[in-house]
Motif scaffolding. Structure first.
Motif, PDB file in Angstrom:
ATOM      1  N   VAL A 186       0.839  -1.206   0.000  1.00 44.61           N
ATOM      2  CA  VAL A 186       0.000   0.000   0.000  1.00 44.61           C
ATOM      3  C   VAL A 186       0.872   1.253   0.000  1.00 44.61           C
ATOM      4  N   ALA A 187       1.878   1.285   0.853  1.00 43.16           N
ATOM      5  CA  ALA A 187       2.773   2.451   0.905  1.00 43.16           C
ATOM      6  C   ALA A 187       3.538   2.608  -0.405  1.00 43.16           C
ATOM      7  N   ALA A 188       3.946   1.501  -1.021  1.00 47.34           N
ATOM      8  CA  ALA A 188       4.653   1.563  -2.307  1.00 47.34           C
ATOM      9  C   ALA A 188       3.755   2.157  -3.385  1.00 47.34           C
ATOM     10  N   ARG A 189       2.489   1.774  -3.410  1.00 49.69           N
ATOM     11  CA  ARG A 189       1.534   2.323  -4.383  1.00 49.69           C
ATOM     12  C   ARG A 189       1.345   3.818  -4.158  1.00 49.69           C
ATOM     13  N   ARG A 190       1.219   4.217  -2.905  1.00 44.56           N
ATOM     14  CA  ARG A 190       1.079   5.645  -2.591  1.00 44.56           C
ATOM     15  C   ARG A 190       2.327   6.423  -2.991  1.00 44.56           C
ATOM     16  N   TYR A 191       3.482   5.852  -2.749  1.00 46.54           N
ATOM     17  CA  TYR A 191       4.752   6.492  -3.110  1.00 46.54           C
ATOM     18  C   TYR A 191       4.838   6.695  -4.629  1.00 46.54           C
ATOM     19  N   ARG A 192       4.473   5.670  -5.407  1.00 43.52           N
ATOM     20  CA  ARG A 192       4.473   5.796  -6.872  1.00 43.52           C
ATOM     21  C   ARG A 192       3.510   6.894  -7.317  1.00 43.52           C
ATOM     22  N   TRP A 193       2.321   6.972  -6.687  1.00 47.09           N
ATOM     23  CA  TRP A 193       1.351   8.000  -7.044  1.00 47.09           C
ATOM     24  C   TRP A 193       1.925   9.398  -6.803  1.00 47.09           C
ATOM     25  N   VAL A 194       2.553   9.607  -5.656  1.00 47.55           N
ATOM     26  CA  VAL A 194       3.143  10.914  -5.342  1.00 47.55           C
ATOM     27  C   VAL A 194       4.231  11.255  -6.362  1.00 47.55           C
ATOM     28  N   ARG A 195       5.092  10.300  -6.678  1.00 45.33           N
ATOM     29  CA  ARG A 195       6.148  10.541  -7.679  1.00 45.33           C
ATOM     30  C   ARG A 195       5.540  10.928  -9.025  1.00 45.33           C
ATOM     31  N   MET A 196       4.528  10.204  -9.459  1.00 49.04           N
ATOM     32  CA  MET A 196       3.936  10.463 -10.771  1.00 49.04           C
ATOM     33  C   MET A 196       3.189  11.792 -10.821  1.00 49.04           C
ATOM     34  N   ASN A 197       2.588  12.212  -9.716  1.00 49.13           N
ATOM     35  CA  ASN A 197       1.737  13.399  -9.720  1.00 49.13           C
ATOM     36  C   ASN A 197       2.380  14.665  -9.175  1.00 49.13           C
ATOM     37  N   HIS A 198       3.493  14.527  -8.454  1.00 49.20           N
ATOM     38  CA  HIS A 198       4.063  15.714  -7.815  1.00 49.20           C
ATOM     39  C   HIS A 198       5.543  15.934  -8.052  1.00 49.20           C
ATOM     40  N   MET A 199       6.273  14.934  -8.487  1.00 49.09           N
ATOM     41  CA  MET A 199       7.713  15.116  -8.656  1.00 49.09           C
ATOM     42  C   MET A 199       7.986  15.915  -9.921  1.00 49.09           C
ATOM     43  N   VAL A 200       8.772  16.985  -9.775  1.00 47.26           N
ATOM     44  CA  VAL A 200       9.090  17.862 -10.887  1.00 47.26           C
ATOM     45  C   VAL A 200      10.349  17.397 -11.606  1.00 47.26           C
ATOM     46  N   TYR A 201      11.331  16.928 -10.869  1.00 49.30           N
ATOM     47  CA  TYR A 201      12.620  16.565 -11.457  1.00 49.30           C
ATOM     48  C   TYR A 201      13.168  15.321 -10.770  1.00 49.30           C
ATOM     49  N   ASP A 202      13.738  14.407 -11.550  1.00 45.63           N
ATOM     50  CA  ASP A 202      14.355  13.204 -11.011  1.00 45.63           C
ATOM     51  C   ASP A 202      15.728  13.045 -11.657  1.00 45.63           C
ATOM     52  N   TYR A 203      16.773  13.297 -10.897  1.00 46.95           N
ATOM     53  CA  TYR A 203      18.112  13.204 -11.466  1.00 46.95           C
ATOM     54  C   TYR A 203      18.450  11.779 -11.892  1.00 46.95           C
ATOM     55  N   CYS A 204      17.747  10.791 -11.348  1.00 46.04           N
ATOM     56  CA  CYS A 204      18.014   9.403 -11.741  1.00 46.04           C
ATOM     57  C   CYS A 204      17.664   9.152 -13.206  1.00 46.04           C
ATOM     58  N   THR A 205      16.766   9.932 -13.769  1.00 48.45           N
ATOM     59  CA  THR A 205      16.367   9.753 -15.163  1.00 48.45           C
ATOM     60  C   THR A 205      16.945  10.825 -16.083  1.00 48.45           C
ATOM     61  N   ASP A 206      17.774  11.710 -15.550  1.00 46.63           N
ATOM     62  CA  ASP A 206      18.356  12.802 -16.334  1.00 46.63           C
ATOM     63  C   ASP A 206      19.664  12.340 -16.982  1.00 46.63           C
ATOM     64  N   LYS A 207      19.535  11.679 -18.125  1.00 49.57           N
ATOM     65  CA  LYS A 207      20.708  11.108 -18.803  1.00 49.57           C
ATOM     66  C   LYS A 207      21.592  12.190 -19.422  1.00 49.57           C
ATOM     67  N   SER A 208      21.053  13.370 -19.718  1.00 49.65           N
ATOM     68  CA  SER A 208      21.900  14.421 -20.294  1.00 49.65           C
ATOM     69  C   SER A 208      22.879  14.967 -19.258  1.00 49.65           C
ATOM     70  N   ARG A 209      22.480  15.039 -18.000  1.00 50.74           N
ATOM     71  CA  ARG A 209      23.389  15.517 -16.947  1.00 50.74           C
ATOM     72  C   ARG A 209      24.162  14.371 -16.303  1.00 50.74           C
ATOM     73  N   TYR A 210      23.546  13.199 -16.229  1.00 48.71           N
ATOM     74  CA  TYR A 210      24.169  12.045 -15.574  1.00 48.71           C
ATOM     75  C   TYR A 210      24.123  10.847 -16.521  1.00 48.71           C
ATOM     76  N   PRO A 211      25.036  10.790 -17.494  1.00 48.84           N
ATOM     77  CA  PRO A 211      25.020   9.662 -18.428  1.00 48.84           C
ATOM     78  C   PRO A 211      25.266   8.320 -17.727  1.00 48.84           C
ATOM     79  N   VAL A 212      26.000   8.343 -16.622  1.00 57.72           N
ATOM     80  CA  VAL A 212      26.196   7.137 -15.815  1.00 57.72           C
ATOM     81  C   VAL A 212      25.240   7.246 -14.628  1.00 57.72           C
ATOM     82  N   THR A 213      24.328   6.302 -14.532  1.00 63.75           N
ATOM     83  CA  THR A 213      23.309   6.350 -13.483  1.00 63.75           C
ATOM     84  C   THR A 213      23.962   6.283 -12.103  1.00 63.75           C
ATOM     85  N   PRO A 214      23.630   7.218 -11.187  1.00 63.48           N
ATOM     86  CA  PRO A 214      24.191   7.182  -9.834  1.00 63.48           C
ATOM     87  C   PRO A 214      23.844   5.882  -9.109  1.00 63.48           C
ATOM     88  N   PRO A 215      24.723   5.406  -8.235  1.00 63.35           N
ATOM     89  CA  PRO A 215      24.495   4.099  -7.580  1.00 63.35           C
ATOM     90  C   PRO A 215      23.220   4.024  -6.771  1.00 63.35           C
TER      91      PRO A 215
END
Length: 116
Positions: A81-110
């Motif tokens: 339940v908490a995982a589902r809520r966490y995914r919802w918040v990420r999808m609806n409220h997160m503006v920026y995620d450096y984990c998916t920013d391949k132009s700034r971070y071509p090598v994914t951070p650990p």
């Protein structure tokens, strides 16, 4: 190297510092989310800051302290339940995620590879 005479500041506290910078071009969906500079100055205060850190991938790779309630097994991962809520918040409220920013971070951070 301390045994070889290399000094190590083991008896002095470490500090925590923060920085605020203008990031309209990358952290705000290309400038769509504007910073309200009328609310400046921005301050952050740290009082009695005490934290223990571990390298990614997390708790399994660190020494544990049984007196830390947050290291208990119920805090190791989210329940479904908490995982589902966490995914919802990420999808609806997160503006920026450096984990998916391949132009700034071509090598994914650990920590991104670890799914944190």
């Amino acid at each position: 190297n301390e045994a070889k005479g290399v000094p190590f500041p083991k008896f002095q506290p470490m500090g925590v510092y923060s920085t605020l910078w203008e990031a309209d071009d990358w952290a705000t969906r290309g400038g769509l989310e504007k910073i309200d500079w009328r609310k400046a100055p921005f301050y952050a205060y740290y009082k009695d800051f005490d934290i223990e850190g571990c390298p990614a991938p997390g708790p399994a790779s660190c020494a544990s302290n049984p007196s830390n309630w947050w290291e208990g097994s119920s805090y190791q991962q989210l329940d479904p339940v908490a995982a589902r809520r966490y995914r919802w918040v990420r999808m609806n409220h997160m503006v920026y995620d450096y984990c998916t920013d391949k132009s700034r971070y071509p090598v994914t951070p650990p920590e991104c590879l670890a799914g944190i």
